[in-house]
Scaffold this active site. Structure first.
Site, mmCIF file in Angstrom:
data_model
loop_
_atom_site.group_PDB
_atom_site.id
_atom_site.type_symbol
_atom_site.label_atom_id
_atom_site.label_comp_id
_atom_site.label_asym_id
_atom_site.label_seq_id
_atom_site.Cartn_x
_atom_site.Cartn_y
_atom_site.Cartn_z
ATOM 1 N N GLY A 1 -14.126 5.916 -8.569
ATOM 2 C CA GLY A 1 -12.776 6.035 -9.120
ATOM 3 C C GLY A 1 -11.681 6.038 -8.080
ATOM 4 O O GLY A 1 -10.601 6.586 -8.301
ATOM 5 N N ASP B 1 -0.946 16.378 -2.185
ATOM 6 C CA ASP B 1 -1.180 15.447 -3.290
ATOM 7 C C ASP B 1 -0.098 15.657 -4.348
ATOM 8 O O ASP B 1 0.249 16.784 -4.683
ATOM 9 C CB ASP B 1 -2.574 15.663 -3.883
ATOM 10 C CG ASP B 1 -3.016 14.504 -4.761
ATOM 11 O OD1 ASP B 1 -3.950 13.784 -4.365
ATOM 12 O OD2 ASP B 1 -2.413 14.320 -5.849
ATOM 13 N N HIS C 1 -8.645 7.949 2.195
ATOM 14 C CA HIS C 1 -8.028 9.280 2.217
ATOM 15 C C HIS C 1 -9.086 10.326 1.914
ATOM 16 O O HIS C 1 -10.002 10.092 1.124
ATOM 17 C CB HIS C 1 -6.876 9.372 1.204
ATOM 18 C CG HIS C 1 -7.239 8.911 -0.177
ATOM 19 N ND1 HIS C 1 -7.270 7.576 -0.514
ATOM 20 C CD2 HIS C 1 -7.592 9.594 -1.290
ATOM 21 C CE1 HIS C 1 -7.632 7.460 -1.776
ATOM 22 N NE2 HIS C 1 -7.847 8.680 -2.280
ATOM 23 N N HIS D 1 -9.511 14.061 0.448
ATOM 24 C CA HIS D 1 -8.884 15.157 -0.289
ATOM 25 C C HIS D 1 -9.393 16.476 0.287
ATOM 26 O O HIS D 1 -10.603 16.637 0.502
ATOM 27 C CB HIS D 1 -9.295 15.136 -1.762
ATOM 28 C CG HIS D 1 -8.919 13.910 -2.536
ATOM 29 N ND1 HIS D 1 -7.918 13.917 -3.480
ATOM 30 C CD2 HIS D 1 -9.425 12.653 -2.541
ATOM 31 C CE1 HIS D 1 -7.829 12.710 -4.037
ATOM 32 N NE2 HIS D 1 -8.738 11.923 -3.486
ATOM 33 N N HIS E 1 -4.413 1.259 8.456
ATOM 34 C CA HIS E 1 -4.909 0.972 7.109
ATOM 35 C C HIS E 1 -6.367 0.520 7.129
ATOM 36 O O HIS E 1 -6.706 -0.481 7.756
ATOM 37 C CB HIS E 1 -4.060 -0.128 6.450
ATOM 38 C CG HIS E 1 -4.511 -0.456 5.063
ATOM 39 N ND1 HIS E 1 -3.930 0.087 3.942
ATOM 40 C CD2 HIS E 1 -5.506 -1.257 4.616
ATOM 41 C CE1 HIS E 1 -4.553 -0.359 2.870
ATOM 42 N NE2 HIS E 1 -5.505 -1.191 3.248
ATOM 43 N N CYS F 1 0.839 -1.191 0.000
ATOM 44 C CA CYS F 1 0.000 0.000 0.000
ATOM 45 C C CYS F 1 0.881 1.250 0.000
ATOM 46 O O CYS F 1 1.688 1.463 0.910
ATOM 47 C CB CYS F 1 -0.907 -0.005 1.231
ATOM 48 S SG CYS F 1 -1.791 1.540 1.457
HETATM 49 P P1 AMP Z 1 -8.240 8.701 -5.353
HETATM 50 O O1 AMP Z 1 -8.551 8.744 -6.825
HETATM 51 O O2 AMP Z 1 -9.292 9.351 -4.507
HETATM 52 O O3 AMP Z 1 -7.880 7.310 -4.902
HETATM 53 O O4 AMP Z 1 -6.972 9.641 -5.170
HETATM 54 C C1 AMP Z 1 -5.674 9.181 -5.020
HETATM 55 C C2 AMP Z 1 -4.802 10.410 -4.955
HETATM 56 O O5 AMP Z 1 -3.532 10.042 -4.455
HETATM 57 C C3 AMP Z 1 -4.584 11.088 -6.311
HETATM 58 O O6 AMP Z 1 -5.048 12.446 -6.225
HETATM 59 C C4 AMP Z 1 -3.061 11.010 -6.498
HETATM 60 O O7 AMP Z 1 -2.519 12.149 -7.134
HETATM 61 C C5 AMP Z 1 -2.578 10.861 -5.070
HETATM 62 N N1 AMP Z 1 -1.275 10.204 -4.924
HETATM 63 C C6 AMP Z 1 -0.885 9.016 -5.430
HETATM 64 N N2 AMP Z 1 0.374 8.722 -5.061
HETATM 65 C C7 AMP Z 1 0.792 9.745 -4.291
HETATM 66 C C8 AMP Z 1 2.016 10.036 -3.598
HETATM 67 N N3 AMP Z 1 3.078 9.208 -3.631
HETATM 68 N N4 AMP Z 1 2.105 11.195 -2.903
HETATM 69 C C9 AMP Z 1 1.057 12.047 -2.873
HETATM 70 N N5 AMP Z 1 -0.124 11.825 -3.478
HETATM 71 C C10 AMP Z 1 -0.256 10.695 -4.194
HETATM 72 ZN ZN ZN Z 2 -2.432 1.412 3.624
#
Ligand code: AMP
Ligand code: ZN
Length: 117
Positions: free
Chosen positions: A98, A35, A105, A107, A51, A9
């Site tokens: 999506g 992000d 998480h 946003h 997690h 993860c």
């Molecule tokens: P979701 O579509 O809600 O699952 O959003 C996942 C988010 O995680 C996206 O906005 C990605 O840009 C962000 N993301 C993925 N990998 C990383 C990372 N290593 N550091 C920061 N953000 C990340």
């Molecule tokens: Zn995790």
């Protein structure tokens, strides 16, 4: 699409320091970081250190973590001076939403006028 397990993860790896992140806030229960692919001037992710794949996986007796995440969001909005202008909180849950990273998480999107829907 890659499926993240607990062992593989990406957000668990950010929490344990295996993958670097741009940290905004941290305490014993949550981590907030920028992000990597921002969609607005402010785009922060807030995650629990434990997690859970999504809100569906959080049992009733552990829902305190959600209140803690929201308290964290209020604190960040205050500290980063966007609480007056307004902001959006997004939690993508599951396939139809999506959700890409299978570690819950929230946003925080701010810093500009946001279109709706
Ligand atoms: P979701 O579509 O809600 O699952 O959003 C996942 C988010 O995680 C996206 O906005 C990605 O840009 C962000 N993301 C993925 N990998 C990383 C990372 N290593 N550091 C920061 N953000 C990340
Ligand atoms: Zn995790």
């Amino acid at each position: 699409m890659e499926v993240y397990t607990l062992e593989n993860c990406i957000f668990c790896k950010i929490i344990n320091g295996e993958i670097p992140s741009n940290k905004v806030y941290e305490d014993e229960k949550v981590l907030a970081f920028k992000d990597i692919n921002p969609i607005a001037p402010v785009h922060i992710l807030v995650i629990p250190k434990k997690h859970y794949e999504s809100i569906i996986d959080i049992q009733d007796d552990e829902m305190d973590i959600v209140a803690h995440i929201h308290k964290t969001i209020n604190k960040i909005a205050d500290d980063m001076n966007f609480k007056e202008d307004g902001f959006r909180i997004i939690n993508n849950c599951g396939e139809n939403a999506g959700q890409e990273v299978k570690h819950i998480h929230y946003h925080i999107i701010a810093g500009k006028t946001l279109n709706w829907p």
